[in-house]
Enzyme design. Structure first.
Site, mmCIF file in Angstrom:
data_model
loop_
_atom_site.group_PDB
_atom_site.id
_atom_site.type_symbol
_atom_site.label_atom_id
_atom_site.label_comp_id
_atom_site.label_asym_id
_atom_site.label_seq_id
_atom_site.Cartn_x
_atom_site.Cartn_y
_atom_site.Cartn_z
ATOM 1 N N ASP A 93 0.827 -1.216 0.000
ATOM 2 C CA ASP A 93 0.000 0.000 0.000
ATOM 3 C C ASP A 93 0.858 1.262 0.000
ATOM 4 O O ASP A 93 0.349 2.360 0.187
ATOM 5 C CB ASP A 93 -0.970 0.002 1.188
ATOM 6 C CG ASP A 93 -0.256 -0.080 2.526
ATOM 7 O OD1 ASP A 93 0.992 -0.064 2.549
ATOM 8 O OD2 ASP A 93 -0.933 -0.169 3.567
ATOM 9 N N GLU A 128 3.069 2.281 2.115
ATOM 10 C CA GLU A 128 3.556 2.805 3.388
ATOM 11 C C GLU A 128 5.006 2.360 3.575
ATOM 12 O O GLU A 128 5.391 1.276 3.146
ATOM 13 C CB GLU A 128 2.690 2.313 4.554
ATOM 14 C CG GLU A 128 1.332 2.998 4.566
ATOM 15 C CD GLU A 128 0.521 2.694 5.822
ATOM 16 O OE1 GLU A 128 0.924 1.838 6.621
ATOM 17 O OE2 GLU A 128 -0.539 3.330 5.986
ATOM 18 N N HIS A 132 15.894 27.529 -0.147
ATOM 19 C CA HIS A 132 15.187 28.433 -1.058
ATOM 20 C C HIS A 132 14.290 29.374 -0.255
ATOM 21 O O HIS A 132 13.092 29.488 -0.492
ATOM 22 C CB HIS A 132 14.364 27.609 -2.044
ATOM 23 C CG HIS A 132 13.725 28.431 -3.120
ATOM 24 N ND1 HIS A 132 14.447 29.098 -4.068
ATOM 25 C CD2 HIS A 132 12.428 28.703 -3.392
ATOM 26 C CE1 HIS A 132 13.622 29.742 -4.876
ATOM 27 N NE2 HIS A 132 12.386 29.519 -4.492
ATOM 28 N N LYS A 153 14.779 42.130 -17.398
ATOM 29 C CA LYS A 153 13.739 42.371 -18.403
ATOM 30 C C LYS A 153 13.791 43.834 -18.829
ATOM 31 O O LYS A 153 13.760 44.730 -17.982
ATOM 32 C CB LYS A 153 12.356 42.082 -17.809
ATOM 33 C CG LYS A 153 12.058 40.611 -17.659
ATOM 34 C CD LYS A 153 10.659 40.392 -17.106
ATOM 35 C CE LYS A 153 10.449 38.921 -16.797
ATOM 36 N NZ LYS A 153 9.249 38.662 -16.020
ATOM 37 N N ASP A 162 21.548 28.761 -10.643
ATOM 38 C CA ASP A 162 20.384 29.022 -9.796
ATOM 39 C C ASP A 162 20.371 28.000 -8.659
ATOM 40 O O ASP A 162 21.134 27.038 -8.670
ATOM 41 C CB ASP A 162 19.102 28.924 -10.640
ATOM 42 C CG ASP A 162 17.976 29.790 -10.070
ATOM 43 O OD1 ASP A 162 18.135 30.350 -8.964
ATOM 44 O OD2 ASP A 162 16.933 29.906 -10.741
ATOM 45 N N SER A 207 13.250 23.629 -11.495
ATOM 46 C CA SER A 207 12.025 22.851 -11.302
ATOM 47 C C SER A 207 11.506 22.398 -12.666
ATOM 48 O O SER A 207 11.916 21.365 -13.175
ATOM 49 C CB SER A 207 11.016 23.706 -10.541
ATOM 50 O OG SER A 207 9.786 23.033 -10.404
ATOM 51 N N GLY A 221 12.192 24.005 -15.366
ATOM 52 C CA GLY A 221 13.226 24.416 -16.315
ATOM 53 C C GLY A 221 12.814 25.568 -17.210
ATOM 54 O O GLY A 221 13.617 26.036 -18.030
ATOM 55 N N GLY A 222 11.584 26.043 -17.065
ATOM 56 C CA GLY A 222 11.079 27.107 -17.944
ATOM 57 C C GLY A 222 11.964 28.347 -17.961
ATOM 58 O O GLY A 222 12.294 28.886 -19.024
#
Lengths: 285, 285
Positions: free
Chosen positions: A34, A36, A124, A184, A210, A214, A216-217
């Site tokens: 299960d 666990e 983080h 930007k 970095d 996560s 990767g975007g």
């Protein structure tokens, strides 16, 4: 000193034992049908100074961490230090809206039961430490990342945003090169251009550094921009490689991607065992 | 009274609010791309008597439970009672071998932080309660199971082993029928036969009642044996339907399989909202 490696961090625990010339404790971990978890410390560690190593990600490894702590509570160890190489749930370190869980506080309250000190790498969150009543030791993976980058002839180290600049600067200092961050710039009402704040990427070898990758975007977009600015080589490096879903596939736009072994991934090419060993050793003296 | 339903128990929490004529609290739950959870209590519950409902299974729902408790710690509620319809990790309620985690103790230490009372249904452990310092209320799903079985003309209720007989007997009493348990009988050195201890299954409608169905292996074997003994109808009923892997597919050997809503499954046909509501109401007066 005796090292216990949970299943999230078994590779790193082995390397840490090597660095410290300490014993890796024999353990048993399994999952029932299960799903666990079951954990057992097999070796006798009575009166020993014990270091438990287990990253707190994903959820099932957090539960396993609590099971290790429970098992340790029954054994008369001399001291217990907990190393959580990747401290999950640090994103939410305060309530931005009323009624929100402060997830890292929840984790802190649970983690510190029974431990005397905790160690983590590149948390983080700047605010996470306040929730730990036990002594908080935050280590930097910069030496590990720089160790691999120094063979790659990097011209400059780039942070994906201004908030991450300090980490990029640490790595750059170790490489004796410059650092910068992506900014930007609004060109007109329809166009936002992203480019290094002060340096020119043209013909250069750039390392984007970095703490977490996560999906990767961010890295994919940054790499595309750097290519448009004529970058010769783009390397992506991070401390904690989550690589959610097909992130590693998408990151093939980079010339190379690598991370440390705070989380186990196919590109965990460098180890933080050295920085953790140094911190544990220093505490001991 | 205000009811908060975590994502493991949202259906049951809604039914419980209906039974108690209490308000279901507006909440927000989401998962980030890296699968970390976010929870928020949206409604104002200051000075309210709050009931948090969340089954502790699988691991990710245990972590979500801790996040709800953390969010509640910031809100000035009048009282907090925690309902854990399915209490996972109750299997390991003592150290059978030195160095083992006592998983239900680990869970108890974490769950009881901040709560004044805890409620659960059919705990898979006789010893679990000892680890809870808060008031422990264990409820029986027998009335809910019997409520559905009474329309199915059951001749007798069968426990899959002697240890589960008390639960089968409770259900049988509510149905005004007999109960029995499956016993292994050694026929010769090669053959073990499993059959009801005292009753004859020939031509009968039998309900097998257990607390948990996990892989379903026990129930499948029992059903096959009962068919060999000429049983007319075999119904499998349990409190907690884990149904690991293809368990529900394999359980098609039964004429019907159902469980309660302590865990959400395609065969959660009956609700324990009534028994929980009764217990919560009684405590309040």
């Amino acid at each position: 000193m005796k090292i216990i490696g949970g299943s999230a961090s078994s590779d790193l625990a082995g390397r840490l034992a090597g660095e410290l010339e300490a014993d890796l404790v024999a353990t048993e971990v399994k999952r029932f049908p299960d799903d666990e978890a079951y954990v057992r410390i097999v070796d006798d560690i009575t009166e020993d100074d014990v270091v438990l190593v287990q990253s707190a990600y994903p959820d099932k490894n957090i539960i396993e961490l609590f099971l290790w702590q429970d098992a340790l509570a029954d054994l008369s160890v001399n001291s217990l230090r907990v190393v959580i190489p990747y401290l999950g749930y640090a994103r939410q370190d305060k309530a931005f809206l009323k009624g929100e869980a402060v997830s890292i506080r929840a984790l802190a309250n649970l983690i510190q039961m029974g431990a005397s000190e905790m160690y983590t790498v590149d948390a983080h969150s700047e605010g996470a430490s306040r929730y730990f009543d036990v002594r908080w030791n935050e280590l930097s993976a910069a030496p590990a990342l720089a160790g691999h980058l120094k063979d790659l002839n990097i011209d400059f180290v780039l942070a994906p945003d201004e908030g991450a600049l300090e980490r990029a600067r640490q790595v750059a200092d170790l490489l004796n090169c410059e650092s910068d961050y992506l900014e930007k710039k609004r060109i007109d009402s329809h166009t936002v251009e992203v480019s290094p704040k002060s340096l020119d990427a043209g013909g250069k070898s750039v390392a984007i550094v970095d703490d977490i990758i996560s999906t990767g975007g961010t890295i994919v977009r940054a790499t595309e921009q750097l290519r448009e600015h004529g970058a010769k080589t783009v390397i992506a490096a991070c401390t904690h490689g989550l690589f959610v879903g097909d992130a590693l596939e998408r990151l093939k736009v980079c010339d190379e991607v690598f991370c440390t072994d705070t989380l186990m991934s196919p590109v965990s090419k460098v180890t933080v065992a050295g920085v953790i060993a140094e911190a544990l050793g220093a505490q001991r003296d």
